[in-house]
Design a protein around this motif. Structure first.
Motif, PDB file in Angstrom:
ATOM      1  N   VAL A  64      80.357  48.452  56.480  1.00  0.00           N
ATOM      2  CA  VAL A  64      81.534  47.592  56.677  1.00  0.00           C
ATOM      3  C   VAL A  64      82.487  48.265  57.660  1.00  0.00           C
ATOM      4  O   VAL A  64      82.417  49.471  57.893  1.00  0.00           O
ATOM      5  N   ASP A  75      86.643  48.625  58.373  1.00  0.00           N
ATOM      6  CA  ASP A  75      87.930  48.389  57.723  1.00  0.00           C
ATOM      7  C   ASP A  75      89.018  48.001  58.725  1.00  0.00           C
ATOM      8  O   ASP A  75      88.772  47.878  59.941  1.00  0.00           O
ATOM      9  N   CYS A  76      90.229  47.803  58.218  1.00  0.00           N
ATOM     10  CA  CYS A  76      91.340  47.326  59.043  1.00  0.00           C
ATOM     11  C   CYS A  76      91.809  48.358  60.061  1.00  0.00           C
ATOM     12  O   CYS A  76      92.528  48.016  61.013  1.00  0.00           O
ATOM     13  N   LEU A  93      84.527  44.812  51.249  1.00  0.00           N
ATOM     14  CA  LEU A  93      85.945  44.923  51.561  1.00  0.00           C
ATOM     15  C   LEU A  93      86.688  43.683  51.069  1.00  0.00           C
ATOM     16  O   LEU A  93      86.094  42.601  50.971  1.00  0.00           O
ATOM     17  N   LYS A 148      90.891  43.992  54.352  1.00  0.00           N
ATOM     18  CA  LYS A 148      90.021  45.089  54.787  1.00  0.00           C
ATOM     19  C   LYS A 148      90.668  46.463  54.606  1.00  0.00           C
ATOM     20  O   LYS A 148      90.403  47.395  55.372  1.00  0.00           O
ATOM     21  N   ASP A 149      91.520  46.567  53.574  1.00  0.00           N
ATOM     22  CA  ASP A 149      92.153  47.850  53.293  1.00  0.00           C
ATOM     23  C   ASP A 149      91.744  48.426  51.940  1.00  0.00           C
ATOM     24  O   ASP A 149      92.258  49.456  51.516  1.00  0.00           O
ATOM     25  N   PRO A 202      88.037  36.376  50.285  1.00  0.00           N
ATOM     26  CA  PRO A 202      88.879  36.888  51.370  1.00  0.00           C
ATOM     27  C   PRO A 202      90.295  36.326  51.370  1.00  0.00           C
ATOM     28  O   PRO A 202      91.186  36.891  52.013  1.00  0.00           O
TER      29      PRO A 202
END
Length: 354
Positions: A212, A214-215, A266, A270-271, A310
């Motif tokens: 994945v 992430d942010c 995630l 996305k944190d 999401p």
């Protein structure tokens, strides 16, 4: 198909002996998957051809099973692996039937299929005319034209054989695509999507699968560490954070030998990371240490699949029960409160948000 390597060795032998799916067409019916809901891919049982598709609407809390069979008049096939949505079309990868079906997201009717794949795992779109398909027991990543439903080429992966080669999940960062190498491998490949060539590779732990981004633009992967008696060796599994710019490991979070972490996910922002290791665990992407307490205790269930809404942030966890009867999907709030549950098909293992 998310079994251990030694189980998959038997599967590979059977694959060489046959594995072709016979499509028995029958009556169809009108079905509709309305709203912004969740598709559940039910693997079924290997060599039984009983994979299926479930749709769940979070607003109405209603689930519909066997949507693909009801809409198309034939079963989905043998081992549903993954599903991806692009421009109103759902792309369903069916591993041991060597096919990817394209379906209308509302009617669930087939609009096309890509065939003659070795043992497809995941599909990643680069454009309307180009996508990559990773493979189990193949040292190639296939290049396909989604508009024509055709294989147009392949990417040869270095230091792999047809017997032990396997590529899994893919994440794109700029012009480069990163892909995990799973069975008897310990690498992440970096592919230039403009030239369709492997330009670099990074060594991590034994058998990376999930991947994945992430942010903060960091890659994360889980390595399962192999199994006892594996000719490739065995080690403690780990969670790895990777900088895609430098293509270098930034941090490693080690688990205990014998742990079985999988299904790295995630949340919408996305944190925050989530994964299954018997229980369901969560961790901020900025954390310096791995968590010591799970978010959701398994309590004797067989957690097999995981996804995070999401938008709402709810967690959906699939319980395979005994891998023979209909599985159950539990819907939890972000704090772990149980909100709903519904029956899916046999061995619910993958999710796709509409």
């Amino acid at each position: 198909m998310k079994h251990s390597i030694h189980t998959l060795l038997v599967a590979a032998a059977l694959l060489l002996l046959g594995g072709c799916m016979k499509w028995d067409y029958g009556q169809t019916e009108e079905v509709t998957a309305t709203g912004a809901g969740l598709f559940v891919l039910n693997e079924g049982n290997f060599q039984y051809g009983n994979a299926s598709l479930t749709y769940y609407d979070p607003e109405t809390k209603q689930a519909e099973n066997e949507l693909f069979r009801r809409a198309n008049g034939f079963r989905l096939g043998d081992v549903a692996q993954s599903m991806t949505v692009r421009d109103g079309i759902g792309w369903i990868v069916v591993n041991n039937s060597h096919v990817i079906f394209a379906i209308d997201l509302v009617t669930c009717r087939e609009v096309g299929r890509i065939t003659d794949l070795t043992s497809p795992r995941y599909i990643h779109f680069l454009s309307d005319e180009k996508a990559y398909v990773t493979q189990l027991w193949d040292n190639r990543i296939f290049i396909v034209d989604p508009k024509r439903f055709e294989i147009t080429g392949c990417i040869e992966c270095p230091r792999m054989t047809m017997e032990s080669g396997s590529t899994e999940q893919m994440v794109q960062y700029g012009r480069y695509l990163f892909v995990t190498c799973w069975s008897y491998q310990n690498r992440i490949l970096k592919i230039d999507t403009e030239t369709d060539t492997v330009v670099d590779e990074l060594t991590v732990g034994i058998q990376p699968a999930s991947l994945v981004l992430d942010c903060y633009g960091k890659l994360w992967t889980l390595t399962d560490g192999g199994y006892e008696g594996s000719p490739y060796g065995r080690e403690a599994p780990a969670l790895w954070r990777i900088d895609p710019e430098r293509f270098a490991v930034e941090q490693e979070f080690r688990f205990r030998l014998g742990d079985t972490p999988s299904e790295l996910q995630l949340n919408g922002a996305k944190d925050r990371l989530y994964w299954i290791d018997d229980d369901v665990w969560q961790m901020e992407v900025t954390a310096r240490r791995a968590p010591v307490q799970p978010l959701l205790a398994s309590r004797g269930t067989k957690y097999y699949g995981l996804t995070v809404d999401p938008v709402r942030g709810d967690l959906y966890v699939a319980d395979a029960i005994d891998y023979q009867q209909q599985g159950i999907v539990y819907r939890h709030a972000a704090d772990g409160e149980l909100l709903d549950q519904f029956y899916a098909g046999v061995t619910p293992g993958a999710f796709c948000w509409k």
